[in-house]
Write an enzyme that holds these catalytic residues in place. Structure first.
Site, PDB file in Angstrom:
ATOM      1  N   CYS A   4       0.842  -1.206   0.000  1.00  6.17           N
ATOM      2  CA  CYS A   4       0.000   0.000   0.000  1.00  6.17           C
ATOM      3  C   CYS A   4       0.872   1.249   0.000  1.00  6.17           C
ATOM      4  CB  CYS A   4      -0.915  -0.005   1.218  1.00  6.17           C
ATOM      5  SG  CYS A   4      -1.784   1.550   1.480  1.00  6.17           S
ATOM      6  N   ASP A  30      -0.906  16.288  -1.001  1.00  7.74           N
ATOM      7  CA  ASP A  30      -1.189  15.496  -2.191  1.00  7.74           C
ATOM      8  C   ASP A  30      -0.144  15.828  -3.256  1.00  7.74           C
ATOM      9  OD1 ASP A  30      -4.069  14.068  -3.395  1.00  7.74           O
ATOM     10  OD2 ASP A  30      -2.487  14.657  -4.799  1.00  7.74           O
ATOM     11  N   HIS A  46      -4.071   0.519   8.274  1.00  9.34           N
ATOM     12  CA  HIS A  46      -4.579   0.311   6.916  1.00  9.34           C
ATOM     13  C   HIS A  46      -6.056  -0.060   6.951  1.00  9.34           C
ATOM     14  CE1 HIS A  46      -4.351  -0.657   2.620  1.00  9.34           C
ATOM     15  NE2 HIS A  46      -5.234  -1.606   2.925  1.00  9.34           N
ATOM     16  N   ASN A  87     -13.239   9.651  -1.318  1.00  6.22           N
ATOM     17  CA  ASN A  87     -13.710   8.900  -2.481  1.00  6.22           C
ATOM     18  C   ASN A  87     -13.764   7.419  -2.113  1.00  6.22           C
ATOM     19  OD1 ASN A  87     -13.879  11.133  -4.267  1.00  6.22           O
ATOM     20  ND2 ASN A  87     -11.655  11.076  -4.539  1.00  6.22           N
ATOM     21  N   GLY A  93     -13.848   7.369  -8.160  1.00  5.66           N
ATOM     22  CA  GLY A  93     -12.490   7.601  -8.603  1.00  5.66           C
ATOM     23  C   GLY A  93     -11.425   7.294  -7.576  1.00  5.66           C
ATOM     24  N   HIS A  98      -6.397   2.971   0.690  1.00  2.82           N
ATOM     25  CA  HIS A  98      -6.117   3.218   2.111  1.00  2.82           C
ATOM     26  C   HIS A  98      -6.883   4.506   2.372  1.00  2.82           C
ATOM     27  CE1 HIS A  98      -2.993   3.435   5.589  1.00  2.82           C
ATOM     28  NE2 HIS A  98      -3.880   4.413   5.793  1.00  2.82           N
ATOM     29  N   HIS A 100      -8.529   7.960   2.893  1.00  2.30           N
ATOM     30  CA  HIS A 100      -7.902   9.269   3.037  1.00  2.30           C
ATOM     31  C   HIS A 100      -8.958  10.341   2.857  1.00  2.30           C
ATOM     32  CE1 HIS A 100      -7.457   7.674  -1.046  1.00  2.30           C
ATOM     33  NE2 HIS A 100      -7.691   8.906  -1.484  1.00  2.30           N
TER      34      HIS A 100
HETATM   35  P1  AMP Z   1      -8.203   9.087  -4.546  1.00  2.00           P
HETATM   36  O1  AMP Z   1      -8.402   9.289  -6.018  1.00  2.00           O
HETATM   37  O2  AMP Z   1      -9.316   9.653  -3.710  1.00  2.00           O
HETATM   38  O3  AMP Z   1      -7.882   7.645  -4.192  1.00  2.00           O
HETATM   39  O4  AMP Z   1      -6.949   9.976  -4.150  1.00  2.00           O
HETATM   40  C1  AMP Z   1      -5.638   9.515  -4.167  1.00  2.00           C
HETATM   41  C2  AMP Z   1      -4.766  10.726  -4.120  1.00  2.00           C
HETATM   42  O5  AMP Z   1      -3.456  10.327  -3.786  1.00  2.00           O
HETATM   43  C3  AMP Z   1      -4.682  11.494  -5.436  1.00  2.00           C
HETATM   44  O6  AMP Z   1      -5.165  12.820  -5.259  1.00  2.00           O
HETATM   45  C4  AMP Z   1      -3.193  11.461  -5.759  1.00  2.00           C
HETATM   46  O7  AMP Z   1      -2.738  12.649  -6.342  1.00  2.00           O
HETATM   47  C5  AMP Z   1      -2.573  11.201  -4.411  1.00  2.00           C
HETATM   48  N1  AMP Z   1      -1.264  10.578  -4.449  1.00  2.00           N
HETATM   49  C6  AMP Z   1      -0.852   9.549  -5.229  1.00  2.00           C
HETATM   50  N2  AMP Z   1       0.421   9.226  -4.957  1.00  2.00           N
HETATM   51  C7  AMP Z   1       0.832  10.078  -3.978  1.00  2.00           C
HETATM   52  C8  AMP Z   1       2.056  10.262  -3.271  1.00  2.00           C
HETATM   53  N3  AMP Z   1       3.135   9.511  -3.507  1.00  2.00           N
HETATM   54  N4  AMP Z   1       2.116  11.249  -2.339  1.00  2.00           N
HETATM   55  C9  AMP Z   1       1.051  12.021  -2.091  1.00  2.00           C
HETATM   56  N5  AMP Z   1      -0.138  11.895  -2.716  1.00  2.00           N
HETATM   57  C10 AMP Z   1      -0.244  10.944  -3.647  1.00  2.00           C
HETATM   58 ZN    ZN Z   2      -2.333   1.226   3.655  1.00  2.00          ZN
END
Ligand code: AMP
Ligand code: ZN
Length: 114
Positions: A4, A30, A46, A87, A93, A98, A100
């Site tokens: 993850c 982000d 997790h 989300n 989307g 995990h 957030h």
């Molecule tokens: P979701 O689409 O709600 O699952 O959001 C996942 C978010 O994680 C997206 O806005 C990505 O830009 C962000 N994301 C992906 N990889 C990373 C990373 N390495 N560090 C910080 N944010 C990330």
């Molecule tokens: Zn996780």
């Protein structure tokens, strides 16, 4: 969970721009910001999706929500406003499984979302 992305950021195995952490909650910027402020608030433990929450997690989700509000306030968005978003699964989307809470602020945010 070993594969993850967010567990790896929490564990310090891959870099993250961490803005807050305690023994239960971590917040980091982000990597693909959609607003001047775009922070993700995550539990250390997790949990894949909102569908996996149990009543025992109610306190944890409350901590995440209050932390999101504190981060928005620290960034100067408390009065003008900001948005928090979870989300869940494909139609929303979700790309990282995990949970957030997105905290978005610093610009006018449209409604309804796309
Ligand atoms: P979701 O689409 O709600 O699952 O959001 C996942 C978010 O994680 C997206 O806005 C990505 O830009 C962000 N994301 C992906 N990889 C990373 C990373 N390495 N560090 C910080 N944010 C990330
Ligand atoms: Zn996780």
């Amino acid at each position: 969970m070993s594969d993850c992305l967010f567990c790896k950021i929490i564990a310090g195995q891959i870099p993250g721009a961490i803005v807050y952490q305690d023994d239960r909650v971590v917040a980091f910027k982000d990597i693909n910001a959609q607003a001047p402020t775009h922070v993700l608030v995550v539990p250390r433990r997790h949990i894949a999706t909102l569908n996996d929450l149990t009543p025992e997690d109610d306190g944890l989700v409350g901590e995440m929500t209050r932390r999101a509000a504190a981060i928005a306030k620290e960034h100067g968005h408390a009065d003008r406003g900001y948005r928090t978003v979870f989300n869940c699964n494909a139609d929303a989307g979700q790309t990282v499984f995990h949970i957030h809470m997105h905290v978005l602020g610093g610009r006018r945010l449209a409604w309804p979302p796309g």
